[in-house]
Design a protein around this motif. Structure first.
Motif: not given
Length: 417
Positions: A363-371
């Motif tokens: 979920n964090a990758l989706g909300l914050l972006g991959e990097e």
């Protein structure tokens, strides 16, 4: 108003006015809090027959004592009453709520509602917050068949647990102050490992926290200690992110409609001391899928609140993950104290904490972006690794406690089934 205690199971909502429905919400919350003897000494002699004016006055007096003891105010009682009384004309939802807890619940609820507006998250009904010994290191969202309100019960030890666990996590990071006054936290693994070796007392504090909550039933039974000024900032970030996620998760259940038509489940509690015990049936989410969906909404709300307050998203996310890490260690602690060895303690309604943590990482990758999501995950891994390092010393000590006859506090048998 002071005698609205509902002891029936699975009662149907009264087909009366909205005022009667509101009385049911207050009655359910007060009854649940009363049955495990959470009444405070300041309530002695308040029932029956006390008026709302009597209650408000007693509440303000005790609230002033709590805030003074916490160092939050230095005002004398009369000045405090004059300043605060207008805001308490609408009485707290339950007389069995600790005043300081009530204050923080209201503060956090207001910030989450602002976040809901920013993110355009709609709530079918207004949440009503209260604290309770839930038998879980989190909260419970429930529908009491009221047309206007949901009930959100936050475990009454969770804020203390979040604060002390954040201390253990924060002190693992070396910190220095630059010439411009900014704080610099070293997050490379070598620096963290050196800090860990130089602070052996951190493992003892971790053990003290887990056993205070598990055996004595109160995280603040752990020995208190002061942090360095530099680390206090990091403690605040981790703690606030944890608490806003826990609250946001319960908002997630409300917003996603998980409580509408949900099956009734019994929330039962063994009373402390000579209390009578009791239970009440509430509509609560019943599937892992719904829990994971509420986690996603809770993450979005927590990250939005922390961003609005100017906090680093990486540190904020590490604080959110600390919720699941803390739940996992509490479950492992309770297991060893119950059985002498680690066994998985599953709640039928919730996925294991580590499964939730892994889903949260995606979920964090989706909300914050991959990097940015990857950087936040790396920081959370450092926190997790540090706590696991301390756990390797904690687990054998817990096994010795089990052999000596120590068992979990009665609060941990008070769970939703």
């Amino acid at each position: 108003m002071l005698n609205w205690f509902s002891k029936g199971k699975g009662r149907e909502a009264p087909a009366a006015t909205s005022k009667e429905h509101w009385r049911q919400v207050i009655g359910d919350l007060e009854y649940l809090q009363k049955v495990h003897a959470r009444s405070h000494p300041w309530l002695a002699g308040m029932e029956p027959g006390a008026t709302d004016a009597d209650f408000t006055e007693q509440f303000l007096v005790h609230f002033h004592q709590s805030m003074t003891a916490a160092g939050i105010t230095s005002l004398p009682l009369d000045a405090w009453r004059k300043e605060m009384e207008p805001g308490f004309r609408a009485r707290p939802f339950s007389r069995y709520e600790d005043p300081l807890t009530h204050f923080w619940l209201q503060q956090m609820q207001g910030q989450l509602e602002q976040s809901c507006q920013r993110l355009k998250i709609g709530l079918p009904k207004q949440p009503v917050f209260g604290s309770l010994q839930t038998g879980r290191v989190n909260g419970v969202a429930a529908d009491v068949d009221n047309p206007s309100y949901y009930l959100i019960l936050i475990d009454d030890g969770i804020m203390g647990f979040a604060n002390l666990l954040s201390k253990v996590a924060a002190v693992s990071f070396p910190v220095t102050q630059a010439e411009d006054g900014n704080l610099n936290f070293a997050t490379d693994r070598d620096s963290v490992v050196r800090q860990r070796l130089q602070s052996p007392e951190t493992g003892m504090r971790f053990f003290d926290l887990l056993t205070a909550y598990a055996v004595q039933g109160a995280p603040h039974a752990a020995q208190s200690y002061l942090m360095t000024t530099h680390h206090t900032h990091l403690v605040g970030v981790f703690r606030d992110a944890m608490e806003f996620f826990i609250f946001g998760h319960e908002y997630g259940h409300c917003a996603a409609g998980h409580l509408q038509g949900a099956p009734r489940m019994s929330l039962s509690m063994a009373a402390e001391g000579n209390g009578e015990g009791g239970e009440i049936e509430l509509r609560m989410p019943e599937s892992w899928e719904k829990e994971l969906e509420a986690d996603y909404i809770g993450l979005a709300l927590a990250m939005d609140v922390m961003r609005a307050r100017g906090y680093s998203p990486n540190l904020s996310y590490a604080g959110v993950e600390l919720v699941f890490t803390g739940v996992d260690y509490m479950q492992r602690t309770l297991s060893i104290l119950e059985h002498g060895v680690e066994q998985e303690r599953l709640l039928d309604t919730h996925p294991p904490a580590l499964i939730r943590r892994e889903a949260m990482r995606q979920n964090a990758l989706g909300l914050l972006g991959e990097e940015a999501g990857s950087v936040a995950g790396d920081l959370a891994d450092i926190v997790n690794d540090t706590l696991e390092y301390h756990w390797r010393a904690v687990a054998p000590a817990l096994a010795r406690m089990h052999a000596d006859g120590y068992r979990p506090h009665a609060r941990w048998s008070q769970k939703a089934q």
